[in-house]
Every structure is written in C-alpha cells, then in structure tokens.
Write an enzyme that holds these catalytic residues in place. Structure first.
Site, short mmCIF file in Angstrom:
data_model
loop_
_atom_site.label_atom_id
_atom_site.label_comp_id
_atom_site.label_asym_id
_atom_site.label_seq_id
_atom_site.Cartn_x
_atom_site.Cartn_y
_atom_site.Cartn_z
CD GLU A 42 10.29 -2.58 4.67
OE1 GLU A 42 10.02 -3.67 5.23
OE2 GLU A 42 9.88 -2.29 3.54
CG HIS B 202 4.96 -3.01 2.14
ND1 HIS B 202 5.35 -1.82 2.72
CD2 HIS B 202 5.88 -3.93 2.54
CE1 HIS B 202 6.45 -2.02 3.45
NE2 HIS B 202 6.78 -3.29 3.36
CG HIS C 191 6.36 -6.81 6.49
ND1 HIS C 191 6.98 -6.05 7.45
CD2 HIS C 191 6.88 -6.41 5.30
CE1 HIS C 191 7.84 -5.22 6.87
NE2 HIS C 191 7.81 -5.43 5.56
CD GLU C 192 6.40 -8.14 1.83
OE1 GLU C 192 6.21 -7.22 1.00
OE2 GLU C 192 7.39 -8.19 2.57
#
Length: 630
Positions: free
Chosen positions: A237, A163, A159-160
C-alpha cells in the site's frame, strides 16, 4: 524498483504466501490434534483421522474458492454488489470515472479494465481485481464518486493501477482463494450451530460441542488469515501511494482522498463487513477497521504525512468539523477548482524521438512525468464520432478489423473476403466504411488507444461470437505474406488479451526462463523487427539486428537470418519469450529497443510498434516515449 523487479518480487511474494499458508495449516492441524487428545486421549487412529479430515476440508475449501474466482476480477466486484459502468453512460459522475480510467489505461499501456461502482457503499474506497491486465476490474464506491474531485479520483485510480501493474492484483485474488480454506472449519462450525438446533437430548450436546470446537479452530484460522493479509498487504500500500504520485505528478489528489477518508464519518469502512473482510487486503483504504498486528494498511495519518510531511492530526480534526456541516461534493469542487487536464499537440507523424534502451525499459508499467496528460491529449484527439464507434457494441468489431486492413488494395480484398466468410458481408462492409471515413488519416499514435477503448465492449460479447471474431482477426492478419509487422502485432495483441479474458486464471503465470534458453526465438524476433524497420537495406537491418543481440546475448553468435515466412515466423516465438523471467524480460525490452533505435532515433510509427510488441509480451509501455535532450 522498476516493473521487472516488481514482477520478480511478486513471484517471490507468491512463494512467501504458500509458505505462510502452509504454516497456518500446520497450526490448525496441531490445534485440532490437541482438541482430539483432550476428548479421546492420545490415540494414533483418531489423531491421524482428524489430521486427514482437517487437511481435506482446508484443501477442498481453497480449491472451491479458487475455482469460483476463475473468471477473474468481475466475480469479486459482483460479490460486493458492484454495478458495471457502461461505455456510453451520460451520468456526469460515471462519465468522469470512465474518462479517468480510460486515460489512465492509455497512459500506462494496458487494456481498459471493466469498471464497477459499489452503489450501496457510502464510504470512500476502491480496489482492482483480476489475474491479468486483460481481465482486470477497477471498482470504486459511490462515496468516492460523490465526495472526491477529479484530482482525488485520479489519485485513487492511479493507486489501483499500481496494483495492476506491479503484479499485486494477481496475488490478491489468489489470497482470497487460499485463505478461504483455513476459514472453512469455522464456517462449518457456524452452520452446524445454526442448523443443529433441532437435535434433542444428548445429540444436542454433541452437536453444540462439535460446533463450538470447530468455531474455536476457525477463530485460529481467522487469526492466521488476518496476519497473512496484513503481512502481504501493508508494504504494498505504501508503494502504491508512491506510484500514484509518480503517475499523476502531484500529491494533492491522493492526499486529498485520504484526508476525506479521515474527515468524513463514512470513512473507508464498507457496510458489507463480511464480504469486506475477505477482500480487505485489496482495498484502497481500511474496509473493516482492523489495527495493530492485523492492519492491512498503514495508519491513515502516516499515509498522509508520507505525501505531505507537514500535515498534523489537528489538521484532520479541523477538516472533520468543517465537513460535518458541509460535506464535500466532488463535481462542485471540479467546477470551483477548474480541473481541466493540460492539452498538447500530437507529435508529427514523421518526427523522430531520441531514446535509449534503459530509458524505454524504465518506462514499462511505470508511467510518469506527463504520460497522464499525454493520454488525455490522445483521448481528446479522437473525434467524438470515432470514440462513439469504438465504444458501441455493434461497431467495435468492424472498427478493430478496419484497423488491421492493409494499404495494398489486393491484400485488402482478401481480408474483406475473410471477414465475409466468417462474420458476414455486413460486418465487412462496415469495416470498409469505417476505414474510408475515419481511419485513412488517423494518426499512428491513435490506433492502439482506439483498440483499448474498444476492448471493454469486445470482451463482453458471448463466447461463441468472441471465438469467431478471434478467428476472423487471425485470418485477416494472415491473409497473405505482405501483412505489415504493426498489423500482425496488433492482431496478435488482440488475440492475447481476448483469449485471456475467456480463461484468465489459466493464461497468467510468472515465467522462469532465461535468455540462454530462447536464443533462436530472440534471433527470430529481432531479425523480423530489424527487417521491418529497414526494408530494402540489408546492411542497416543486419546492424539493427546485431545491436539488439548484443544487448541480450552478448557472448553468443547467432547469425542474422531473416525468416522466409516474414512476420508470420513470430507465431512460434511469443509463448517462449512471454515465459521469460521478469528480469530477463527487462533485457528483452532493451534488446528490442536497441534494434529499433540502432540509428539513434525512433519514429512515431516505430514507437507504436514497440508498444504493441511490449503489450503482446505483457510489458505495458506508456504511449509516448521520453526524449533525450538534444
């Protein structure tokens, strides 16, 4: 959206952020004006003075905070109490975290970021911060290490990485800086109220009144700031959750992490609430407990249901009851579940891969299918002694220099002399030794992973040492005209990434150039790539060149003319090409791929060359190209 579209979207989001910030500033100035009118009446002089003073406070506050963040993501991690994870850690939880991050980096084609743990935070949370992949930091809480199993930790880290790859990280850190300005007036009000208690009589009333007015204006700034963060963060998100699933090819990991956030008392809310407020938009989970209009994340249940449509709120209630008496232990779950990543053999060095330009462009910064498993295979293929060398403080520099050594003995002698002149005989001797003992039979797919593993160690060296090392890399690469294209590009990639580490805020920007503005640069790059892929066959090299030019400049005729300086002619093309518009970079990657694969196939060595060029131009490519079915 693919990587290039997301980069273009990130640039538009930056413009949107400026517009929202401007509206917030205008709202604060208007409110200050209203307060001035209520106190002294509608007098132009005081109104103008108040507006100028307000703008000055906001502007100076933003500039101060942006300046304090110039060193990148490490500043944010340290502000939240982060502790760095060393490369040679033997702690099982930290080793597991580092392995996950290293494999994720290799799978996505970006440098291994600095890794931090927020030791004082029992909640499950994480964030990525920085201006670019070169200065990125990935931080997780102690709660995440304690409670999440390996699959769940993978999901959070993936997930990070979304980003990092999507350009969100750069926008997030800029958001911290600009929003600090609109909070400055409220901060000043609180300070005055705290330190103004020593005043007496009428002075006390004036001080308290001014402080309360400033805090009122600051409350408006806080309101605007939370609305801006919520507007910028929420949709990203959702995209990051989806990207993590595509990356790891399973929903159980990230869904399990979200369930544990909802099922454990500690949840995702950080203990250091004041610091968490500033970074709430960049956290994996809600770190401050905001909801409704100000929520920076979608509701937890909706995030879980997007991954597991059949999940219901009562399921979460049962998990809460179960974990109240038996809290989960991540490492114990790993043992019980037998979480071992799949392994597969590396492809043969002479194996050809069938690819298409759109296929490669689609893979840029978008790892999927088995990329993560392949990255694990690559890490496992690096022997333990070589892995230790790559992550050892004193050995990393000689190892990287050894990777740049030429096969020609005469050229290698000159490279050795360049190292001796700049870094001393011991470093040159160690580089020679490492080449002889570890690198002669090294599979070509392991060269970039090795450099990636060494990167975190290199960038922690003092600036003078790093500057000397970069000068040495440049000298080794340019020892003579016979340097290979791969050695040149790997050296250039190291220079780009390490120089960005020295001053990350200055080196990263969104490009705006179009292909028509860099015709000669395209011609030079494609001519060098074509010539390197077809040595001694001018006809094949010309066909490879034309295949690439047809992709990027189909209406222009730029004759094939290999530069007399060989690969060193590329020194002049990197900056203009890196300044291309994100969507133009997509066409550029397709053009380079078309040139490399003009005969319908790409060798393992050519695929690694393609990855290196993409890395120099900030288009990270996973380690193994997908193959077309035959």
């Amino acid at each position: 959206m693919n990587f290039f579209e997301r980069q273009a979207q990130a640039r538009r989001n930056s413009t949107r952020l400026i517009a929202l910030f401007s509206l917030a500033v205008l709202g604060i100035v208007v409110m200050v004006g209203v307060l001035v009118v209520l106190i002294v009446g509608p007098r132009p002089g005081p109104l103008l003075a108040a507006a100028v003073a307000t703008l000055a406070v906001i502007g100076l506050g933003s500039l101060f905070r942006i300046s304090s963040l110039r060193s990148g993501g490490e500043t944010v991690a340290q502000q939240l109490g982060g502790v760095p994870v060393s490369e040679d850690t033997r702690d099982p939880q930290l080793r597991r975290l580092r392995n996950v991050v290293e494999e994720m980096s290799i799978a996505s084609g970006v440098p291994v970021p600095k890794i931090y743990v927020l030791e004082q935070e029992a909640a499950i949370n994480a964030f990525a911060a920085g201006y670019s992949t070169s200065d990125a930091v990935v931080a997780v809480t102690r709660g995440a290490l304690d409670r999440l199993n390996r699959d769940e930790l993978q999901g959070v880290v993936a997930h990070e990485y979304s980003h990092i790859l999507n350009g969100d990280m750069r926008l997030n850190i800029r958001l911290i800086g600009v929003l600090f300005g609109i909070l400055m007036i409220g901060i000043i009000g609180r300070k005055i109220l705290i330190h103004g208690r020593g005043f007496r009589n009428s002075a006390t009333i004036v001080v308290i009144g001014g402080a309360l007015a400033a805090m009122l204006v600051g409350s408006l700034g806080m309101l605007f700031g939370r609305m801006i963060k919520a507007g910028v963060s929420r949709s990203r998100e959702v995209l990051a959750d989806a990207s993590a699933v595509q990356f790891t090819r399973q929903t159980a990991g990230i869904a399990g992490a979200l369930k544990k956030i909802g099922g454990l008392d500690s949840g995702s809310r950080l203990a250091h609430r004041e610091d968490a407020e500033e970074v709430s938009h960049m956290l994996f989970g809600d770190g401050v407990g905001l909801s409704g209009l100000f929520a920076t994340h979608p509701p937890l249940i909706k995030r879980i249901q997007a991954l597991e449509p059949g999940f219901r709120p009562d399921h979460l209630t049962r998990l809460q009851q179960q974990w109240m008496t038996h809290p989960p232990d991540g490492l114990q779950e790993d043992l019980a579940l037998g979480l071992v990543a799949p392994s597969e053999a590396l492809p043969q060095k002479d194996r050809a891969l069938a690819v298409t330009p759109p296929m490669v462009a689609a893979q840029v910064a978008h790892p999927h299918d088995d990329d993560y498993a392949r990255a694990h295979t690559l890490v496992m293929a690096i022997s333990d002694p070589l892995h230790d060398v790559a992550t050892h403080r004193e050995a990393a520099m000689p190892l990287v220099l050894a990777l740049l050594f030429d096969d020609d003995e005469g050229v290698r002698g000159r490279q050795h002399a360049e190292i001796v002149a700049r870094m001393g005989a011991s470093v040159a001797t160690e580089a020679d030794h490492l080449r002889e003992t570890h690198l002669l039979e090294l599979h070509p797919m392991l060269r970039m992973p090795l450099a990636s593993l060494a990167f975190p160690v290199l960038r922690r060296r003092p600036r003078p040492e790093l500057a000397t090392f970069l000068d040495t890399v440049h000298a080794v690469v340019h020892a003579d005209q016979k340097v290979s294209l791969f050695e040149y590009c790997l050296g250039r990639l190291l220079e780009v990434q390490l120089r960005e580490t020295l001053d990350p805020a200055r080196n990263i920007r969104f490009g705006r150039r179009k292909p028509g503005n860099v015709k000669q640069e395209f011609a030079t790059l494609l001519a060098v790539v074509a010539q390197a892929g077809n040595p001694g066959d001018k006809g094949a090299a010309q066909r490879a060149y034309l295949a690439g030019m047809q992709r990027v400049l189909p209406r222009d005729h730029v004759p094939y003319a290999p530069p007399a300086g060989g690969v060193q002619a590329l020194d002049d093309v990197w900056e203009p090409l890196d300044a291309l518009d994100p969507l133009a970079k997509q066409v550029m990657v397709e053009a380079i791929t078309a040139s490399v694969s003009h005969d319908g196939q790409v060798s393992v060595a050519e695929s690694e060359l393609l990855r290196t060029i993409c890395g120099v131009l900030h288009c990270p490519l996973p380690p193994t190209l997908e193959q077309l079915p035959h």
